[in-house]
Design a protein around this motif. Structure first.
Motif, mmCIF file in Angstrom:
data_model
loop_
_atom_site.group_PDB
_atom_site.id
_atom_site.type_symbol
_atom_site.label_atom_id
_atom_site.label_comp_id
_atom_site.label_asym_id
_atom_site.label_seq_id
_atom_site.Cartn_x
_atom_site.Cartn_y
_atom_site.Cartn_z
ATOM 1 N N VAL A 187 45.532 90.785 27.581
ATOM 2 C CA VAL A 187 44.717 89.631 27.331
ATOM 3 C C VAL A 187 44.788 88.967 26.020
ATOM 4 C CG1 VAL A 187 43.150 88.176 27.841
ATOM 5 C CG2 VAL A 187 43.412 90.120 29.099
ATOM 6 N N ARG A 188 45.309 89.932 25.262
ATOM 7 C CA ARG A 188 45.366 88.792 24.372
ATOM 8 C C ARG A 188 46.544 88.799 23.497
ATOM 9 N NH1 ARG A 188 41.736 85.800 22.569
ATOM 10 N NH2 ARG A 188 43.211 85.722 20.533
ATOM 11 N N GLY A 189 46.923 89.298 24.362
ATOM 12 C CA GLY A 189 49.069 89.273 23.778
ATOM 13 C C GLY A 189 49.165 88.423 24.654
ATOM 14 N N GLY A 190 48.887 88.166 25.533
ATOM 15 C CA GLY A 190 48.893 86.974 26.291
ATOM 16 C C GLY A 190 48.427 85.616 25.697
ATOM 17 N N VAL A 191 47.198 85.523 24.743
ATOM 18 C CA VAL A 191 47.223 84.234 24.302
ATOM 19 C C VAL A 191 47.688 84.301 22.999
ATOM 20 C CG1 VAL A 191 45.245 83.842 22.475
ATOM 21 C CG2 VAL A 191 44.795 84.681 24.134
ATOM 22 N N HIS A 192 48.651 85.044 22.620
ATOM 23 C CA HIS A 192 49.607 85.040 21.254
ATOM 24 C C HIS A 192 51.047 84.409 21.194
ATOM 25 C CE1 HIS A 192 47.220 88.171 19.276
ATOM 26 N NE2 HIS A 192 46.553 87.253 18.709
ATOM 27 N N ALA A 193 51.128 84.860 23.037
ATOM 28 C CA ALA A 193 52.999 85.402 23.618
ATOM 29 C C ALA A 193 52.309 83.136 23.914
ATOM 30 C CB ALA A 193 52.856 85.219 24.877
ATOM 31 N N HIS A 194 51.334 83.485 24.367
ATOM 32 C CA HIS A 194 51.183 80.913 25.102
ATOM 33 C C HIS A 194 51.102 80.530 23.554
ATOM 34 C CE1 HIS A 194 48.022 78.387 27.586
ATOM 35 N NE2 HIS A 194 49.452 77.958 27.268
ATOM 36 N N ALA A 195 50.538 80.793 22.830
ATOM 37 C CA ALA A 195 50.275 80.307 21.604
ATOM 38 C C ALA A 195 51.481 79.865 20.611
ATOM 39 C CB ALA A 195 49.334 81.139 20.101
ATOM 40 N N TYR A 196 52.787 80.893 20.636
ATOM 41 C CA TYR A 196 53.497 80.273 19.732
ATOM 42 C C TYR A 196 54.511 80.200 20.945
ATOM 43 C CZ TYR A 196 52.728 84.310 16.906
ATOM 44 O OH TYR A 196 52.122 84.973 15.910
ATOM 45 N N ALA A 197 54.569 79.786 22.326
ATOM 46 C CA ALA A 197 55.686 79.004 23.078
ATOM 47 C C ALA A 197 55.160 77.737 22.616
ATOM 48 C CB ALA A 197 55.127 79.635 24.074
ATOM 49 N N LEU A 198 53.579 77.669 23.067
ATOM 50 C CA LEU A 198 52.659 76.135 22.613
ATOM 51 C C LEU A 198 53.572 75.278 20.676
ATOM 52 C CD1 LEU A 198 49.292 76.340 23.881
ATOM 53 C CD2 LEU A 198 51.573 75.412 24.945
ATOM 54 N N ALA A 199 53.359 76.270 20.008
ATOM 55 C CA ALA A 199 53.821 76.002 18.689
ATOM 56 C C ALA A 199 55.667 75.577 19.130
ATOM 57 C CB ALA A 199 53.771 77.318 18.242
ATOM 58 N N LEU A 200 56.206 76.389 19.789
ATOM 59 C CA LEU A 200 57.749 75.714 20.051
ATOM 60 C C LEU A 200 57.829 74.723 20.681
ATOM 61 C CD1 LEU A 200 58.781 79.803 20.833
ATOM 62 C CD2 LEU A 200 59.616 77.819 19.308
ATOM 63 N N LYS A 201 57.025 74.815 22.062
ATOM 64 C CA LYS A 201 56.487 73.191 22.696
ATOM 65 C C LYS A 201 56.374 71.800 21.107
ATOM 66 C CE LYS A 201 53.318 72.688 25.519
ATOM 67 N NZ LYS A 201 53.140 71.974 26.894
ATOM 68 N N LYS A 202 55.745 72.309 21.262
ATOM 69 C CA LYS A 202 55.209 71.387 19.791
ATOM 70 C C LYS A 202 56.978 70.536 18.768
ATOM 71 C CE LYS A 202 50.945 71.410 20.716
ATOM 72 N NZ LYS A 202 50.303 70.548 22.099
#
Lengths: 315, 315, 315, 315, 315, 315
Positions: A187-202
């Motif tokens: 679950v926590r790794g999923g948060v980090h993957a999501h966070a890096y994805a959003l950073a890349l999207k921005k």
């Protein structure tokens, strides 16, 4: 700077049996190329080396704050490894002396996959993978290029998910310690993957978060993940700081949970989770942990503890 | 669990010139066998693997709390490495694009001792020694035997002192960044050596602290150490925790400073030092840090920062 | 079992200047894949693991005896490395204390190729190659197959010759220390190559010694080899033992020197060469070798030496 | 220089069964961080690099002489590893050819922990630990600082004791070969720990020998140590030299055995122990050791042995 | 299976001077984590391990075909390294013998960054990075998960681009050999990044190719890339096969060049590019390449070549 | 340049059972010091670095052409490893999703010798030996000296033969996949050993081919070698090229098969062998290979394949 709190991020269920090969399996999640030492090492050095921090603050803070969480992941997996190698604690285990060591008390240790982990570390965790190979600098990418480092981190978290899943699948259904660790970290790794994805999207405009989850099994299919999903852990990014790293909210907040996960808005939470008790990890005098005849040490420690509690004017 | 604070343990003076070979020298104190990754790695895994924590609390807490300080040492040296590799910041450095890269802007990088540190890390720090060899598990001792692990740690801190001294002696008198790091770490490392010596004395009765300082040069002979000695940093052990690790006072308090150092009683201080600002580490678009044409990224980051400050209900 | 004699196989001329890059070059002959640690490690473990020793005695003894000589080669090259890194001894060098270490006394050490060898080893030799990479088990072949292991050893000695030649060619004509080492080792390595060739010839009938010398430059073309050739060192195989390993004469004796070398019969000599004095390697208090203020240690040592000479009833 | 004697320091009992996992366990004592390659490598390079030998003679000689003993320890453990991997010798084992190799004669080798040790080394010992990781330079400390190097060595011997104890505890009570090695090395390692402690005491005044034994189990509790204690092996330091290294008596003599051990005065003995026969280690033609059809080689070897005994004028 | 053609993918301009530090810089592109050995190793093992090849043919073939091109990239960079280390060929260079080797002909080699590359490899290329660290398995990701492996490859190509750019920036404008290599590889690496992006887009729907180029400098800004862009090399994917791998067209064809590059449709081309002549790499007898006195070998080789041309019935 | 053909050098029989320890054994032949990555790595870099190619053409071409064959050997062993780790393909295996992963579907993977090979590579092959240690540059010899490099290669092929024989002996008689690989490689490796021997003979006059076979068991004693010997594979050297490398016939042709092998003249054959089908290596969705729910990917791939076949104007 870093502070430490004498708790784990979650409380781990005690192991039901000594299981060094399960401990060795967990080592993949500690010292493997896609393990927690790697996520820690990558983000820690990236945060130290981050360029133009003041101008790229939300991105810098994201990497910096996740570093602190990864320290706790390294701690969590390490505790799990040591617990599985050590087996269930018995109150009396570390009392008395180690007995007659000429009776081959550790004959079984010759047959475990990572015998050196007993001989050398007394069953403790060290930064190696499940085959006992050392973690090393080749597992650290820190180029200073902000898009590339984030892309690397996104890929790293996807790889970490795959490895956690496979280790989870190797854990005996009775091995609650190891499975709880996997459930929480997925679950926590999923948060980090999501966070890096959003950073890349921005930064790039590419909706790379749509690649999640990779591998494409919903986190919801893993029983041990359920309670964490239910409480919304997949939507929370902690600052893991008494007061810093709030600007990363610019990346995380305003976005929504991934489609496969329980819905809701993403949220930055100041500080850290409540956490759980650290296992005592009772020693084995026959293995010289904490020593062959430790009683005297316990008495010394007790006296010093009392002294500390009485004195402490400066505390 | 670990928390992070967006400060260094001390503020570092800015480098006066780009000096990659000095940066490489500092790497010995980061990723060498007797460097900060080693002190961190040893104490961190020892604290995770510590046996009979409840019965040996002051000893456990000593190792656990020092771990947190070592994280800050790794951070401090890493910042120093990156600063020396990068050279003085100029406000305009990371603006505009990277210009004409066909003019061999980094020809000089072929001649530095660790060229890969430019090619691969853009001058950032990584866990390697001054010859670019990776830190690895062979530099971690965590046996679970309390006397032996403390003895190892005592020896490690003495070795670390020797290495700091030699690196210090290689630093140009104009290299304030590197020398400040050495000065500070010599004092703080001295505290750790002293603390492990006292822990051993409590357990074994041997006055091993009388071996300090090793090497036998008084810390007072190093100009950069003076202000830290003057403010009593050599007598203070921080808990580096919001509330834990006070029982280690049983080992540290009630004892006195070493004979060569300014006299006074040893003291455990809750929390952490005030610390100093982290250098911004301005990028070089020509080196693709943070990227070749970063302006758009800065604008994005600025917008996201504003969004974070406006929103933040949950913060 | 092994005995030690406090001499080098030859006396080394003192270095005329401190030359750490020459020292680093010599490291190739110490810890490189084709260096002395490799010849030692291969023959030592082959001799331990040798199968059917009693039935293959001359072959076993050849490998076992050469092992002992290789220990002296490791010692010789190590002494050379340390001498070149340290520079000429001055009687007064290690007296007094190390002075003001804040004056950057070792600034030059940042620029040498292997800076870690100063920071970590104070200029001492360690088992690494000329680029500071560690010697390791991948450089050891010990299969237990007698023909293959001998063939490996033959190839190893040819490779060692090539590496010695190239290192020799990199040494300044004024660097007598390093050149003497190369000259001597080229002759002695030639003996080992020849011996393994003859062993192979006895077992397989192939006149593989006709491949010598490889590379095909006569040893006679290297001035530093002349005196050793003149005294017949190329025809002598020492037992390096007080009484064992005489059966290897069955392989070596009765054969003649190689065509390019001064002619004569091959000969096994019991024991060892006369050898030469070991360099004192005066310390540098400023580098903390033997320490910053070593005078007190010298006095202690003097007293203990006297005590030893007076007592010694059991000696 | 080094000489070699064709004996082990003690005679090893033959193994009762082939036991590759026990052999792999013993490897920890050979190539592990706290194994004999490490004690050898540390003392050997420290003795080569020793500063101001003439002024610190007893200290230099202590390190130099123990180096020679460690060579014999490496040899002893290596012999043990090869014997356990090979199993009991049978006179006829290495006769005839290797038979029909298509019948999977070594199917069992796929299941042993270190399969490569069969595939690559035919069961021979190599410098790796019990998990097959290579010994390397990171396990060598040689700084040139006399106090620090001695402190390191003291810690190393304590670590070595812990590792020997744990390996011993993993050895089947029927495995006399491995247990004898552990018993002997525990006593001899105890001598080295004691010697380094006394050296440190002479230099620093700290009674660090009072930390012994670490771990705190008396050597007397290990049955296999008894005969060595009874004959006073714990009080004897050998020069392992035909005539050198007597000045180390200044450190060792005049002191007494440790309180837990049989009492008596410490003593330096010139030369070496009587030693014992080296196991023949009969080959397995089916494993191509010494080869598939070795009879012809035995005949050749016999002829060469005879020739050596007849000739030998120069011997 | 693989076939070999005695050509490079492009003809390399001869070096104008011997430049070992430039050769060492190029090694980053050969054996670094983001170098050609890594792209080769990743794709090669991924193609061997590819799951469900028949059902995922276009994806399998993409990885398999690019593997073959990467072999040629490893070859190209290796040739460049050897050429820069060796310097300009002179027709007479490898004639005659090596002359008087006692005149320190290779004194300069002590000062180059990777001295071992001369001592050991005679200036030849080996799989190490620009700091001489070995390429190894930690640089290979092959999980069998098709999305993750492609994502890894996409990230790897972006990282490779960054490293090529920085190495390019370190190359002297007169160093045509190295710059040509960088120019060509930047274009071809761009094709691979684009191809992996399109593969990911087909599988996941994410337009990840919009992240290209990373770093965000248009390839058109590098003069050495121009001729390759002009001839459309950025739009061509070769099968590098006499007849296989055509199905990868399903991924590549029908798509367009990236916006920053010269426009046009993407195209799969059967076979390989025309390629260019391989540099002769004339030896240096003084460095024993091909040997000290090679004339006899040249004559032998000439006779054997004639024999081959006359015979050849089966060719 | 290199081309690739979508075939193996021989068709491998399907595995009858999943056998990861047999797969791990085969890894010795892939990534061990004497495995195929080593033969590949040595010959590949030697061919890139070959000096005076034009004057030594037959020798250069021999090394260059064998390189191409070794690529196919790496491929062959890798396929074998993956097949043994994966077990028999079942048509339906990779259909549907991966089911309930909480039922410990891979519990057995904790007990295999190389658990990381499942966790990290999903059972795929990587460049490591049978104990999971990485292949690395220490296994590459490329000195540029033509005699020495050929001698090294000759020794390497003999060592490779020994390792193949031992791995073969560890393979269950029912393990047709692994045994076929050994049988084929023993014959082809014999060709390479013979070829390097002849090359050495041409240059030095030494009949070193008379040392073959080493180990001295005739290849004819291994059943799996028979068909290859019968068809004359031991007498054929392929050019593995569409048109180059014919000059190596000057070394190979005109010579005869080795005495133990079926008689006949040696022959150079242009091109490559017919080869065999590559195993499909069906995935396991439960192990996330190619993914957890791969059906959609299969459909996408099918569409892209059709598109490729329809379009393909440029093919």
């Amino acid at each position: 700077m870093f502070l430490r709190v004498d708790k784990l991020q979650i409380e781990l269920p005690a192991p039901k049996k000594q299981d060094p090969n399960a401990g060795a399996a967990l080592q993949e999640l500690l010292g493997g190329k896609y393990g927690e030492m790697s996520t820690l090492g990558n983000y820690m050095f990236q945060s130290f080396n981050f360029r133009s921090k003041s101008k790229l603050r939300p991105f810098y803070e994201l990497v910096a704050a996740i570093t602190a969480e990864e320290l706790g992941h390294v701690e969590l997996v390490s505790n799990g490894v040591a617990m599985l190698n050590n087996g269930p604690d018995t109150a009396a285990d570390d009392s008395g002396d180690g007995g007659d060591i000429s009776m081959s008390p550790f004959e079984a240790m010759q047959e475990i996959r990572s015998a050196a982990s007993f001989f050398s570390h007394g069953g403790g965790a060290v930064p190696v993978n499940s085959n006992s190979m050392s973690w090393n600098v080749d597992m650290v990418t820190t180029t200073g290029n902000v898009v590339f480092d984030l892309l690397h981190n996104f890929h790293l978290e996807c790889g970490a998910r795959l490895h956690k899943l496979r280790v989870y699948e190797s854990l005996d259904s009775g091995d609650a310690t190891g499975r709880e660790i996997c459930g929480y970290l997925l679950v926590r790794g999923g948060v980090h993957a999501h966070a890096y994805a959003l950073a890349l999207k921005k930064l790039t405009g590419v909706s790379i978060e749509q690649m999640l989850p990779t591998p494409n099994i919903p986190t919801g299919k893993i029983p041990e993940c359920q309670k964490y999903l239910a409480e919304g852990a997949h939507r929370r990014l902690y600052t893991f700081s008494p007061g810093d790293y709030r600007a990363m909210a610019g990346i995380w907040e305003g976005e929504m949970a991934l489609p496969d996960d329980p819905p809701g808005e993403l949220q930055v939470v100041e500080g850290m989770p409540d956490g759980g008790r650290i296992h005592d990890l009772v020693g084995q005098p026959s293995a010289f942990t904490p020593d062959y005849a430790p009683e005297e040490f316990y008495e010394i420690a007790q006296r010093l503890t009392q002294k500390a509690h009485q004195g402490g004017g400066s505390l």
